[in-house]
Every structure is written in C-alpha cells, then in structure tokens.
Design an enzyme around this catalytic site. Structure first.
Site, PDB file in Angstrom:
ATOM      1  CB  THR A 343      -0.901   0.059   1.252  1.00 51.20           C
ATOM      2  OG1 THR A 343      -0.066   0.298   2.387  1.00 51.20           O
ATOM      3  CG2 THR A 343      -1.689  -1.227   1.443  1.00 51.20           C
ATOM      4  CB  CYS A 344       0.218   4.675  -1.067  1.00 50.01           C
ATOM      5  SG  CYS A 344      -0.003   4.074  -2.744  1.00 50.01           S
ATOM      6  CG  ASP A 345      -0.206   4.065   5.838  1.00 50.38           C
ATOM      7  OD1 ASP A 345       0.647   4.927   6.126  1.00 50.38           O
ATOM      8  OD2 ASP A 345      -1.088   3.688   6.629  1.00 50.38           O
TER       9      ASP A 345
END
Ligand SMILES: *Cc1c(COP(=O)(O)O)cnc(C)c1O
Length: 399
Positions: A343-345
């Site tokens: 994910t982009c987190d």
C-alpha cells in the site's frame, strides 16, 4: 517478540539459504513457486494436515477437555471443514460466524456462544441456530436471557488479568471473582441456570501459570456454590491462550499443558471441561507466500516491496502484536534491509531493519506461523487484492 524500528535490528527467526539445508529449502521453494504459478501471488497456504496434527496434540495434552475451535482466529470454510471432520466443537461470537458454520451444516449444538455482550437479536439468532450455551459476565446480560431461560445454560465469565499475555482478554470482559456468588444468586432468582464458569487468561501466554491460578480459583468458587445450590455448577471452560511457536523454538504443547493437567486432576471427576483454542490450532497450519514486486536502495537500507503486507496477511503484526518468522531462498552476505507491503501508507512495513541476503524482484518471501489473527483482521486498503487461500491435504490421510 520483536517490536521493530529503524534503529533496532529485527531479531525474529529468519530462515535463509544459509540456515536451512539446501534440499529442504529447495523442496519448499519448488512447492511455493508451483502454487504461485497456479494461483497467482500473494497466497496463504493452509495445510490441513498441520491443523489435524495440532488438534490431536492438544487433545492428547488435555485428554479430559472438549475442544471448541475459536472461529474468530481464522474464520475460513476450509478450516471449519477440518475441525468438523475431527469432531471438534466451535466457539462463536456473532451471527456471521454462525453463518459460516451453517454453510457446512455444523449443528448449533456443537457450538458455544461466548460473547459476553449480546443484542437480543443475536441471542435469538443463536437459539434458532441451535446454540444453548451462552456466556455472561454481568447482571444486565443475565436479564436479557430471562425470556429464554428454559432453553439456555449459562457460563459466568470470570476475569483473571495476565501481565505476560500478548493479548489481555480479561481486561474487557469477565466479572471479578468476588462478584461470582452474587451473580449466581441473582441468576437463581431469575430462574436462569448457571451451569458453570469460564475464563480466558489472555492470548499467547508465556506459560500455564495463569491457567492454573484460574482453575484453582474457579474450583474454590464452584465448590463453595455447590455446597448450597439446588443445581450444582458442573462445567468449567478454561478458554484459550495456548501459544504459537513464533520463535520456532520447538515448543511442546504437552510440556506446556502439564501443570494444567495437574490442576484439572484435582477437580471432581464429573465436572465437564471445555477449552476454546484458536491460535495454537491454526497458527502453524497457514503459511504466507508473497513476491517481491519492487526494490530500491534508500538511506542506507535495501528496500523490498512485497505484494502483501500490514493491511493484508500481516495485519496481525499491528492488531495481534505478533511477529512472524520469515524465510527467503537466497544466502550469502547480508545487509540492513526493510521489507514493506504494497500500500501507499508508510506504516505498511513488515520488517524495519532486518539483515537479509541480497534479493531480486520476483523472489518469494515466506511468512511462517501465519494462521491465527492474520487474514482475520485484513482490510482492503488501497483496493489491493486479498491473498488467496489455497488448501493442501484437504482430504485426511488414510493411515
Ligand atoms: C479469542 C478467544 C479465544 C481464542 O483464544 P486463543 O488465545 O487464540 O486460543 C477463545 N475464547 C474467547 C472467548 C475468545 O475471545
């Protein structure tokens, strides 16, 4: 277990080409590559034979105890099927968990409903399903059962706090031991049958001392009540808590349970004994297989980006405070590395500062002991696909 940070080396068990024999590693890698080419990546691989083995070894370690699998640990139809075939019971806490069992025609009579807090609709659904054993820990919950008193037997959940458990399950639920007598009296006045006591000492406990302490306390309480009660208490539910071997230290359930067996041997022989294992049964039966989707060198660390992570199969690292043993299939010189999820987190990091051999895009990274509280808590953040569950040895061996 290890809490990771950039400054601290992640010391979880790590299997590499240098620590596992070449034959063993090659056999595993071939199987995993075959599964990935067949089903895609990422995967969770459920080996039903491992679950069968865990169930039998816990049953052998606690021979007088009836085992109810805690469905929340990994609510999957394939897992339910194996427990069903083994003749195990099911510990459920919601209508959704009942639906899973209904799909397999598991009778509600083989379940216990252990959620101490229930809406009326939940109680009615559970009764319609055939469950008759319910758990309460306070007077408000007792009152909810008045209308159904002819159809239910109730366990009172008692709280025994554990400082050493990874997940303290006596913080949120359970009455204190000194409330038990009053609650049993109140139940009697309401015409509700309390058939025994239950507790959960916390998940992933270090040793059996809390179980033993709780069994002794419950024995005293039940014996005291039984000296006066019309209907004696005769069920003791010792909950879950039996640990998974996240350290790959060769954990023995038989040794772990020896003090519990001794404590149970002191109970009247006609008491009915129950346990609700989740983690111990399913943790080692599921392996995560991910592929390295990309790599980079940033701030002195080798970064590897997997196609599964904290929002997926590794969610237990956040919610369950677990750290899973990892395996890669290369050896040689190691460097400080970071294994990140897809994910982009930026919290989506599986291992923050771990010494790894140099890996390539497309390499597999395997997580062991990943059956309990992993897929159970995943989300669909970034709309990434879930790891697909594939089943090995679905049919029992005929020996
Ligand atoms: C979660 C839970 C379990 C399972 O506990 P494990 O530590 O995974 O064995 C059993 N009983 C209740 C009531 C639970 O909430």
């Amino acid at each position: 277990m290890t809490q990771t940070s950039e400054n601290q080396i992640d010391t979880r068990p790590l299997l590499t080409g240098d620590t596992v024999s070449a034959d063993e590693a090659q056999a595993a890698a071939e199987l995993y590559r075959e599964l990935i080419s067949q089903h895609g990546s990422p995967l969770l691989v459920f080996d039903a034979n491992v679950l069968r083995e865990q169930f039998r070894s816990l049953q052998a370690a606690l021979p007088k105890v009836e085992l109810y699998y805690a469905v929340k640990a990994h609510p999957d139809a394939n897992i339910i099927k194996v427990i069903d075939e083994l003749g195990g019971g099911f510990d459920i806490a919601s209508a959704g968990e009942m639906d899973l069992l209904l799909d397999h025609q598991v009778s509600g009579r083989r379940t216990i409903h252990t959620h101490p807090i229930k809406k009326d609709q939940e109680i009615r659904d559970a009764l319609r399903f055939g469950a008759t054993t319910f758990v309460v820990d306070n007077f408000h919950e007792l009152k909810k059962l008045v209308n159904y008193r002819s159809r239910v037997g109730v366990l009172l959940r008692v709280s025994f706090r554990s400082a050493s458990a990874k997940v303290d399950l006596s913080k949120k639920f359970g009455c204190s031991p000194d409330e038990v007598l009053a609650l049993v009296e109140q139940a009697e006045q309401l015409g509700i049958h309390i058939k025994g006591l239950s507790f959960h000492v916390g998940s992933q406990v270090e040793d059996a001392s809390k179980h033993v302490e709780a069994i002794h306390a419950c024995r005293q309480l039940m014996s005291q009540i039984n000296r006066q009660a019309e209907k004696p208490l005769s069920v003791l539910d010792i909950g879950g808590g039996f640990p998974a071997d996240y350290e790959l230290a060769g954990f023995s359930i038989n040794t772990f349970c020896a003090p519990i067996r001794n404590a149970l041997a002191e109970l009247p022989s006609d008491w009915h004994l129950i346990a609700e294992p989740g983690r111990y049964l399913i943790a080692p039966a599921v392996t995560s297989i991910t592929s390295i989707a990309g790599k980079s060198q940033r701030n002195g660390f080798a970064w590897y980006y997997l196609d599964d992570g904290i929002y997926g199969s590794y969610s237990g690292q956040l919610f369950d405070h677990a750290t899973y043993p990892l395996q890669v299939f290369r050896g040689g010189q190691t460097a400080a590395s970071i294994i990140a999820g897809p994910t982009c987190d930026s919290i989506d990091i599986v291992a923050e500062n771990i010494m790894l051999p140099s890996l390539e895009i497309g390499d597999l990274v395997v997580g062991h002991q990943m059956g309990a509280y992993t897929a159970a808590t995943k989300t669909r953040f970034n709309s990434l696909p879930d790891a697909k569950l594939v089943v090995l040895n679905a049919s029992a061996r005929v020996d």
